[in-house]
Each structure stands twice: as C-alpha cells, then as structure tokens.
Enzyme design. Structure first.
Site, mmCIF file in Angstrom:
data_model
loop_
_atom_site.group_PDB
_atom_site.id
_atom_site.type_symbol
_atom_site.label_atom_id
_atom_site.label_comp_id
_atom_site.label_asym_id
_atom_site.label_seq_id
_atom_site.Cartn_x
_atom_site.Cartn_y
_atom_site.Cartn_z
ATOM 1 C CB THR A 1 -0.830 0.007 1.163
ATOM 2 O OG1 THR A 1 0.031 -0.059 2.501
ATOM 3 C CG2 THR A 1 -1.830 -1.093 1.246
ATOM 4 C CB THR B 1 1.439 -5.649 7.758
ATOM 5 O OG1 THR B 1 0.231 -5.127 8.267
ATOM 6 C CG2 THR B 1 1.193 -7.035 7.335
ATOM 7 C CG ASP C 1 -7.426 -2.804 12.902
ATOM 8 O OD1 ASP C 1 -6.113 -2.860 12.899
ATOM 9 O OD2 ASP C 1 -8.254 -2.885 12.086
#
Length: 385
Positions: free
Chosen positions: A26, A90, A153
């Site tokens: 990304t 990640t 998250d």
C-alpha cells in the site's frame, strides 16, 4: 520495480512477498543509501509481517526482518504452534530514516486475528511497535510497543517524527508519534526510552492512562459476542495521514478523530485468501464523529490550540507546515485550508468538491513556492504570494 529514469526501461523487478495470497502493498518504498526498503500490508488478513531491503543496483535481497518472531526467537512466546505464520504486524506505511544515527524507524500494524486474543496470548511482539533497525543489516536495535495484546486494530504505522529539542532541561533526540490508540508518545530515539504519553481525544475508554514504563493501564473494555463500545473506534484516533512539525513554533500538527465503535468477537479459523478479523466492528448507534486539527507544543507538552472540522466527508488528508507560519491540510468539507501555525486561526480555503485522500505538499520552482494536493481524480497546485 526499478526503472531507468531517462528512458523508463525496466532494469529489474522482484517479487518480494511470496507464500501467502493475502499479502498486499500500500505504500512507496524507502531508499536508504544503496538499499531499497519495502514493507507489506495484510495484517487484517493473517500474514506474517516483514521488512525487506534490496540492493538498488541489482535487486538482490540484502536482508529481511520478520516482525513476527518464529519459534525460539525473542518475543515468540505469544505465538504458539504455527500462529507466527499469520500473526500480522505488517509494515504498510513508510518508515523514517535518521542519517546521523544511521537508524531506520518503522511502525508495525495490529496482530491477527484482530479482535480475538485467544490464539495469540501475551504481548504479541512485534505488533503495534516502532522498530529501530540498522538499515545496513536489518538488525533490531530496540523496539517500543504502544498497544500490547491489541484487541482493537490500533496499528502503530502512523508516521514517526524525528525532532532534536531540549526536553526537561537537556538536549534530546526525540521520536514523536500520535498513535492510533489515542495517545501521543514521546520517546528517546537513541535507545527507545519512554518519556511521556498524552491523550489527545476525549472519547477514550480502552485505557485509563499510560504508566511510567509506557504500558497502558487497561479498563477491561474488550470485544464481546454481544458487542462492546470502544473508543477510539475502528479507524483509530488518528491514522496514516501525515503529521508535520514546525521547528519555529516547536509544535506538531496532526488530525485527530473523535469516534467510537461497537466491537464484536466471534472466534474463527484462518483461511488463506480471506480476512482474519474474528469478527468485526460497526458504528455505535447514535454516535457522531468529529475530525479536529491539533497543535501539540513540545515545550509545554500541552495542546496549543484545537481547530474542529465541519462536514461529514471524513477527509483522510494530512498536514504540511511552512516556515512562513502556515499549516495546510485537507478538511472534512472537501477543501484545502490554511491556518495560522501559532494560533490555529483560519486564513484561507479552496473547495475542490472531491474527496481528499492525499496529504498536501510544498515545492519551489525558480524561487516561487507552491502548495499542491491531490483530490479525487485531479491534482491542484496553488502559488504562494
């Protein structure tokens, strides 16, 4: 991919993420000396995070750092069996390089599965961390974990800002990060020492505070089968949109989001090619979100001013500050705005009528300064007087 800058011809190309269909990419790579350093996305999909460095001339792999340690490696206690192969962590935003210290600072994302901590007991290293790495070898110098055993998250991939400034009476090399979990952290970037953490949103109920060692004091809020309201929400109190620091004002400028979400837990098995959330989040009923531009003063360790946004467009644009005392940012009404860096007073805006997902930038041509931003399908550029 490596292209010849004069002709556009392909020099080399390398597949750098293999073995799991859920890997993604990304962000742009970061070039440090003779190496091209690249991260990966997919932390919500059950991959094993890593950073890789390639020789800029040949494309040959120089080193790889796995953000989820394997069996027997330091920090592997949280990953029983083969859980390390899908632990997340990640590296989907670019890091920051300090040439003087020859150190690379890179943030890592959430563990997987997102909302179920059962398969990953303990702190889940090295998720939700900033990693200090030797860019020549990939050796880990130190790490700091913002949200141990993350159930919400709260990626730590927000841009780490490097600032040289006196702190509590003596010169320090600082790393400052406004984190997705709702706290702004100040670390000593030479050794990772925790210095302070300040909450920057009012809607914050997952932790009471950050203790003297930099660990959160939890409230007990956690995802549940029936749903639990947690603040900040799924998008975090801030995110990947860029902050900026002005050395004249000693202030850090960034966008914050006041929001909550209802977090659900339903254990699920990992399936390659599918998301690995276990299970999901929805907007809390009747909840209203608000985006706010904040100015944090490093001298006082307090907020100098706040500029609430109007509109429901939910801009993802960041900030850029200039030596002329301006802060440019994309607001929630699809406009590029300029405010006074010292006071936050609005000075100028231009409505583009399109969603803004990029951060503004400034450049000069023949002594003339410009500010540019991408919005929707267009790029807008403005000349400063």
């Amino acid at each position: 991919m490596c292209l010849d800058g004069r002709s556009g011809h392909l020099i080399w190309d390398v597949a750098y993420a293999e073995g799991n269909k859920n890997y993604g990419a990304t962000s742009a790579p970061l070039v440090v000396k003779d190496k091209v350093i690249v991260g990966t996305s997919g932390g919500d999909d059950g991959v094993r995070g890593f950073l890789s460095a390639f020789d800029a001339q040949t494309g040959k792999l120089a080193w790889r750092f796995w953000t989820i340690p394997g069996p027997g490696e330091p920090g592997s206690e949280s990953w029983p069996g083969d859980a390390y192969l899908r632990g997340g962590g990640t590296t989907w935003m670019p890091g920051t390089y300090d040439a003087e210290l020859n150190t690379l600072y890179w943030g890592t994302s959430n563990p997987a599965p997102d909302f179920d901590g059962g398969p990953r007991p303990g702190d889940d290293l090295y998720t939700d961390c900033v990693l200090a790495l030797d860019p020549d070898t990939g050796r880990l110098k130190w790490h700091f974990q913002f949200t141990p055993h993350d159930l919400f998250d709260y990626d730590a991939t927000e841009t780490p800002v490097l600032i040289d400034l006196p702190y509590k009476g003596r010169p320090r090399k600082l790393l400052v990060q406004a984190n997705r979990n709702g706290f702004l952290y100040i670390l000593d970037r030479t050794n990772g020492e925790f210095l302070s953490a300040t909450p920057f949103v009012d809607k914050l109920n997952w932790a009471k505070e950050i203790d003297a060692h930099g660990r959160p004091v939890l409230t007990g809020a956690r995802p549940s089968p029936e749903g639990t309201e947690v603040c900040p929400g799924f998008n975090g109190a801030t995110n990947w949109y860029s902050p900026s620091y002005n050395p004249n004002t000693h202030q850090l400028y960034f966008l914050a989001l006041e929001d909550c979400g209802t977090f659900f837990l339903k254990p699920e098995k990992f399936v390659e090619g599918h998301e690995y959330y276990a299970t999901g989040v929805r907007r809390s009923r009747g909840a209203k979100s608000e985006k706010i531009l904040l100015a944090y003063d490093l001298d006082t360790e307090k907020f100098a001013w706040k500029y609430p946004q109007v509109g429901e467009r939910d801009s993802a644009a960041g900030t850029v500050s200039t030596a002329g005392g301006l802060v440019f940012f994309g607001d929630n009404a699809q406009a590029l705005e300029a405010v006074d860096a010292k006071t936050g007073a609005p000075l100028w805006h231009f409505t583009m009528g399109q969603s803004i997902r990029a951060s503004p930038m400034s450049y000069a041509v023949l002594g003339k300064q410009y500010v540019a931003i991408a919005a929707g399908t267009d790029i807008f550029s403005f000349a400063l007087p």
